[in-house]
Design an enzyme around this catalytic site. Structure first.
Site, PDB file in Angstrom:
ATOM      1  N   HIS A 104       0.625  -1.097  -0.174  1.00  9.47           N
ATOM      2  CA  HIS A 104      -0.027  -0.014   0.066  1.00  9.47           C
ATOM      3  C   HIS A 104       0.478   1.435  -0.098  1.00  9.47           C
ATOM      4  O   HIS A 104       0.333   2.093   0.822  1.00  9.47           O
ATOM      5  CB  HIS A 104      -1.085   0.229   1.333  1.00  9.47           C
ATOM      6  CG  HIS A 104      -2.159  -0.645   1.458  1.00  9.47           C
ATOM      7  ND1 HIS A 104      -2.568  -1.515  -0.043  1.00  9.47           N
ATOM      8  CD2 HIS A 104      -2.288  -1.540   2.310  1.00  9.47           C
ATOM      9  CE1 HIS A 104      -3.314  -2.282   0.642  1.00  9.47           C
ATOM     10  NE2 HIS A 104      -3.818  -2.854   1.272  1.00  9.47           N
ATOM     11  N   HIS A 178      -9.859   2.266   0.575  1.00  8.05           N
ATOM     12  CA  HIS A 178      -9.799   1.309   0.965  1.00  8.05           C
ATOM     13  C   HIS A 178     -10.826   1.351   2.039  1.00  8.05           C
ATOM     14  O   HIS A 178     -10.824   0.435   3.137  1.00  8.05           O
ATOM     15  CB  HIS A 178      -8.437   1.036   1.755  1.00  8.05           C
ATOM     16  CG  HIS A 178      -8.019  -0.306   2.097  1.00  8.05           C
ATOM     17  ND1 HIS A 178      -8.971  -0.975   2.642  1.00  8.05           N
ATOM     18  CD2 HIS A 178      -6.956  -1.107   2.781  1.00  8.05           C
ATOM     19  CE1 HIS A 178      -8.149  -2.582   3.588  1.00  8.05           C
ATOM     20  NE2 HIS A 178      -6.340  -2.746   2.656  1.00  8.05           N
ATOM     21  N   GLU A 312     -11.788  -2.982  -2.899  1.00  8.23           N
ATOM     22  CA  GLU A 312     -11.134  -2.019  -3.651  1.00  8.23           C
ATOM     23  C   GLU A 312     -10.541  -2.678  -4.765  1.00  8.23           C
ATOM     24  O   GLU A 312      -9.730  -3.196  -5.415  1.00  8.23           O
ATOM     25  CB  GLU A 312      -9.632  -2.550  -2.657  1.00  8.23           C
ATOM     26  CG  GLU A 312      -9.832  -2.654  -1.387  1.00  8.23           C
ATOM     27  CD  GLU A 312      -8.182  -3.075  -0.289  1.00  8.23           C
ATOM     28  OE1 GLU A 312      -7.302  -2.637  -0.846  1.00  8.23           O
ATOM     29  OE2 GLU A 312      -8.859  -4.193   0.076  1.00  8.23           O
TER      30      GLU A 312
END
Ligand code: GAL
Length: 347
Positions: A104, A178, A312
């Site tokens: 991420h 997210h 996502e």
């Protein structure tokens, strides 16, 4: 209508909380910290409004809490194997924040930055734009990159998320939101009874560190076949090697027809429905397998194991190292434009 209030400050920058109210009186809240969705208050079939996403009451909740609730994730959402990729003949090295991989966008990725927020005027619906200017080589990614995210809250209870990303030199980008959802209301039990449909005929199996192996596996005959509705819990504990590796669902699905409704979730007791529309090629179904009751969110609600799911929308994990996956190259010539809608209704 959009109202703006102070939400504290971080690294010398003021952080704001935006409250967006549509014609039906339904409310979402956003913050410029991580360009995050904080709350989504929508009715069940009896008209009872409840917040259905994970968030915190205060900025300190965000600073001390889970890294990703409702946030925009970049520069590369999900994992890059061993934190390395090669672009234009040069190898780049990223922080390893999810052994042995980069996750991420790294520990100080876009989710942990204060974005510049602006309430948009003259739009059909309440809308807020967030901008983040990412300096060259921050978190190891090349390019002075500008990320713009516009959230629009329509009268049909849709959150439309429009992303635009530009760069001044070649780089790789994978951007997503997210948000965690629980259609009973965030903190009201688990999501195993939610009925899920994903329009995906294939998914990308992973190795034990959750990096795709490169295989595109048909979902046919597997617990990953959500082309017709199944509850999330129906097969989640099956002894299928990919479920074991993921500790549940934590996988990228290969969307059949991007641009349409690519997923739908229905919570039968209260009747809330979430539809997801995106032009992205993939969607990560994550069933909150790492949630462990350590997070206390809005209204003192505790977020337990598998009490939230994420859809996502994204490019496939580790694409920079997987030549057969759709390209994540961003060049100065062509901006990345992508859009995802989360649409709430009842049945
Ligand atoms: C998801 C990812 C999970 C986990 C989660 C954050 O996007 O697929 O493996 O890292 O984020 O806890």
């Amino acid at each position: 209508m959009v109202t703006t209030e102070n939400f504290g400050s971080f690294n010398g920058k003021d952080v704001f909380l935006y409250t967006l109210t549509n014609k039906g009186g339904d409310v979402i809240k956003l913050t410029s910290y991580g360009a995050a969705i904080v709350e989504i208050n929508v009715p069940d079939r009896d008209g009872k409004r409840e917040n259905v996403t994970f968030g915190y009451d205060s900025l300190s909740g965000y600073l001390n809490g889970d890294l990703y609730f409702g946030k925009v994730v970049g520069q590369y959402a999900n994992r890059i194997a061993k934190g390395k990729f090669t672009l234009d003949g040069k190898e780049y090295t990223l922080a390893i924040n999810n052994m042995p991989n980069s996750l991420h966008g790294g520990p100080t990725g876009w989710h942990s930055r204060v974005w510049d927020g602006e309430v948009l005027e003259g739009t059909d619906y309440p809308a807020v734009k967030f901008i983040y200017h990412k300096p060259d080589m921050e978190e190891g990614y090349p390019g002075n990159v500008v990320a713009e995210v516009v959230y629009t809250w329509t009268d049909a209870n849709e959150i439309i998320i429009d992303y635009k990303v530009t760069t001044d030199r070649n780089t790789v980008v994978n951007i997503t939101n997210h948000a965690y959802f629980n259609l009973h209301g965030a903190g009201n039990g688990d999501i195993l009874d939610h009925e899920l449909m994903i329009n995906a005929s294939a998914f990308t199996p992973v190795d034990p560190t959750l990096i795709p192996t490169g295989e595109i596996r048909p979902v046919e005959g597997t617990p990953f076949d959500f082309r017709t509705f199944h509850t999330i819990g129906e097969r989640i504990n099956e002894d299928y090697e990919q479920l074991v590796k993921g500790g549940g669902y934590d996988h990228n699905f290969v969307i059949d027809i991007p641009g349409e409704v690519i997923a739908e979730v229905y919570e039968p007791a209260g009747g809330r429905v979430l539809q997801v529309i995106t032009d992205q090629p993939g969607v990560q179904l994550y069933t909150g397998n790492f949630l462990d009751s350590t997070q206390t969110g809005i209204g003192g609600k505790v977020y337990n194991y598998r009490s939230g799911f994420c859809l996502e929308t994204q490019h496939f994990p580790d694409s920079p190292n997987q030549p057969s996956f759709p390209s994540v190259l961003l060049t100065p010539e062509e901006p990345l434009l992508t859009s995802t809608t989360y649409r709430f209704s009842v049945r």
